[in-house]
Design a protein around this motif. Sequence first.
Motif, PDB file in Angstrom:
ATOM      1  N   LEU A  69      -3.968   9.645   3.526  1.00  0.00           N
ATOM      2  CA  LEU A  69      -3.550   8.796   2.414  1.00  0.00           C
ATOM      3  C   LEU A  69      -4.286   9.170   1.132  1.00  0.00           C
ATOM      4  CD1 LEU A  69      -3.418   5.288   4.110  1.00  0.00           C
ATOM      5  CD2 LEU A  69      -1.508   6.807   3.626  1.00  0.00           C
ATOM      6  N   ASP A  70      -3.614   8.965   0.011  1.00  0.00           N
ATOM      7  CA  ASP A  70      -4.220   9.200  -1.291  1.00  0.00           C
ATOM      8  C   ASP A  70      -5.367   8.203  -1.502  1.00  0.00           C
ATOM      9  OD1 ASP A  70      -4.269   8.608  -4.420  1.00  0.00           O
ATOM     10  OD2 ASP A  70      -3.381  10.592  -4.149  1.00  0.00           O
TER      11      ASP A  70
ATOM     12  N   ASN B 293      -2.515  -8.213  -3.394  1.00  0.00           N
ATOM     13  CA  ASN B 293      -2.971  -7.055  -4.169  1.00  0.00           C
ATOM     14  C   ASN B 293      -2.719  -7.254  -5.657  1.00  0.00           C
ATOM     15  OD1 ASN B 293      -4.044  -5.515  -2.078  1.00  0.00           O
ATOM     16  ND2 ASN B 293      -2.065  -4.592  -1.577  1.00  0.00           N
TER      17      ASN B 293
ATOM     18  N   PRO C 192       0.796  -1.229   0.000  1.00  0.00           N
ATOM     19  CA  PRO C 192       0.000   0.000   0.000  1.00  0.00           C
ATOM     20  C   PRO C 192       0.828   1.279   0.000  1.00  0.00           C
ATOM     21  CG  PRO C 192      -0.965  -1.588   1.506  1.00  0.00           C
ATOM     22  CD  PRO C 192       0.343  -2.173   1.044  1.00  0.00           C
ATOM     23  N   LEU C 193       1.907   1.326   0.801  1.00  0.00           N
ATOM     24  CA  LEU C 193       2.658   2.577   0.867  1.00  0.00           C
ATOM     25  C   LEU C 193       3.612   2.750  -0.310  1.00  0.00           C
ATOM     26  CD1 LEU C 193       3.195   3.303   4.641  1.00  0.00           C
ATOM     27  CD2 LEU C 193       1.454   4.117   3.056  1.00  0.00           C
TER      28      LEU C 193
ATOM     29  N   ALA D  33       0.473   3.287   7.146  1.00  0.00           N
ATOM     30  CA  ALA D  33      -0.596   2.535   6.500  1.00  0.00           C
ATOM     31  C   ALA D  33      -1.848   2.578   7.364  1.00  0.00           C
ATOM     32  CB  ALA D  33      -0.165   1.092   6.274  1.00  0.00           C
TER      33      ALA D  33
ATOM     34  N   ARG E 118      -6.053   6.441  -3.908  1.00  0.00           N
ATOM     35  CA  ARG E 118      -5.613   5.245  -4.622  1.00  0.00           C
ATOM     36  C   ARG E 118      -4.996   4.194  -3.698  1.00  0.00           C
ATOM     37  NH1 ARG E 118      -2.586   8.835  -9.146  1.00  0.00           N
ATOM     38  NH2 ARG E 118      -2.536  10.209  -7.319  1.00  0.00           N
ATOM     39  N   THR E 119      -4.621   4.606  -2.493  1.00  0.00           N
ATOM     40  CA  THR E 119      -3.994   3.680  -1.551  1.00  0.00           C
ATOM     41  C   THR E 119      -5.020   2.867  -0.779  1.00  0.00           C
ATOM     42  OG1 THR E 119      -2.132   5.205  -1.296  1.00  0.00           O
ATOM     43  CG2 THR E 119      -2.392   3.533   0.402  1.00  0.00           C
TER      44      THR E 119
ATOM     45  N   GLU F 175       2.254   2.252  -3.294  1.00  0.00           N
ATOM     46  CA  GLU F 175       1.252   2.973  -4.086  1.00  0.00           C
ATOM     47  C   GLU F 175       1.111   4.414  -3.603  1.00  0.00           C
ATOM     48  OE1 GLU F 175      -1.413   3.983  -6.923  1.00  0.00           O
ATOM     49  OE2 GLU F 175      -0.189   2.163  -6.819  1.00  0.00           O
ATOM     50  N   GLU F 176       1.187   4.615  -2.291  1.00  0.00           N
ATOM     51  CA  GLU F 176       1.116   5.976  -1.748  1.00  0.00           C
ATOM     52  C   GLU F 176       2.288   6.817  -2.244  1.00  0.00           C
ATOM     53  OE1 GLU F 176      -0.396   9.197   0.459  1.00  0.00           O
ATOM     54  OE2 GLU F 176      -1.321   7.271  -0.061  1.00  0.00           O
TER      55      GLU F 176
ATOM     56  N   TRP G 172      11.150   4.630   1.519  1.00  0.00           N
ATOM     57  CA  TRP G 172      10.359   3.460   1.892  1.00  0.00           C
ATOM     58  C   TRP G 172      11.290   2.260   1.979  1.00  0.00           C
ATOM     59  CZ3 TRP G 172       9.400  -1.244  -0.596  1.00  0.00           C
ATOM     60  CH2 TRP G 172       8.392  -2.038  -0.015  1.00  0.00           C
TER      61      TRP G 172
END
Length: 379
Positions: free
Chosen positions: A305-306, A329, A143-144, A300, A308-309, A146-147, A278
């Motif tokens: 958060l965006d 994912n 997820p992060l 997370a 999209r995340t 993607e962030e 990251w």
Amino acid sequence: MTRALRLGMVGGGEGAFIGAVHRMAAALDGDWRLAAGAFSTDAGRNGRTGAALGLASERVYASLEAMLAGERALPADARIDAVAIVTPNYLHAPMAIAALEAGFHVFCEKPMAMNVAEAQAIAAAAKASGRRFALAFTYSGYPLVEEARARVARGDLGAIRLVQVEYLQGWLSQPIDESGNKQAEWRTDPARAGMGGCLGDIGTHAFQLAEHVSGLAVESVSAELTTHVPGRRLDDDVSALLRFASGARGTLKASQVAAGEENGLKLRIHGERGGLEWAQMEPNTLVLRWLDRPAEIVRAGGPGLDPRTAPLLRTPSGHPEGYIEAFANLYRGFAEAIRGGDGRWYPDVVDGLRTMQFIEAVIANAASDQKWTMIGESA
């Protein structure tokens, strides 16, 4: 109600690590159900694996060819939808092409193939068949990650100047490939692993992550390949300078002889206004640093958060998500694409071709006196 897609697996029999990971990831969200397999060329191991996984004996096949023929003979509402390929690298291309031509989608372990020509043949088969092809670049499913990608894409850091990625492991610091370790043995064998050792195994992860998050394409490389363990036939250490088409500059370091390291994949990106960091071993934290204000720690499941995340998260803030969830994912995005959706990203033939071109460019550059080699130039 949307039905679970049916998955057939080739490779991943008892004692194999990555096959079990694929099965757990595919099952996590209920999008996939393991329905068939050809898990090992050893009949006993193959049968035991199928039985342990609860498969009917007639859906446990002796080979990929037998599985493709057997599944095609079943009614459309019973046969598998996709094949997961979790074998050593030399089998990826022939198996992927056979599965695609038989009308099945493919989820393949990385690297995509043994060379660019094989990767191009897979891409052509996917296009001709109209079937989907996915690759297990697992870390891009966090997820992060993607962030980080979303924040770079929306311009938070300004124009990107620097991209630094490293992937350090220590498990090949000793010659365990000569003492019966099967995972080490095939990964250091050019006939089964391909042209690159550490380069193909983990250098491709680092390269894909750098391009994926930065949104930039590497144009050329200046590289060195080293084999530190005497007698080893492939590289176990990689260093590369990266020139991006945008003008950004970068470095890539990958090693499997960094004694004491576990799975140290780290990414840093700096733009004109700030930077981010990251690390895979602390995957639920993204650090942002700015020229004009204090650093930020993004977590997370936490605030800010965006959008999209959010779809990539499964637990509330403070409940760690990790490797299996990131892998899941990718399987979820793959399932959505097969069902006709187009919203969720997953690694595909584009990522596969880029990483194979990277491998060939690094090998060509390291073997020459040329300072820079264009990616795609040696294909």
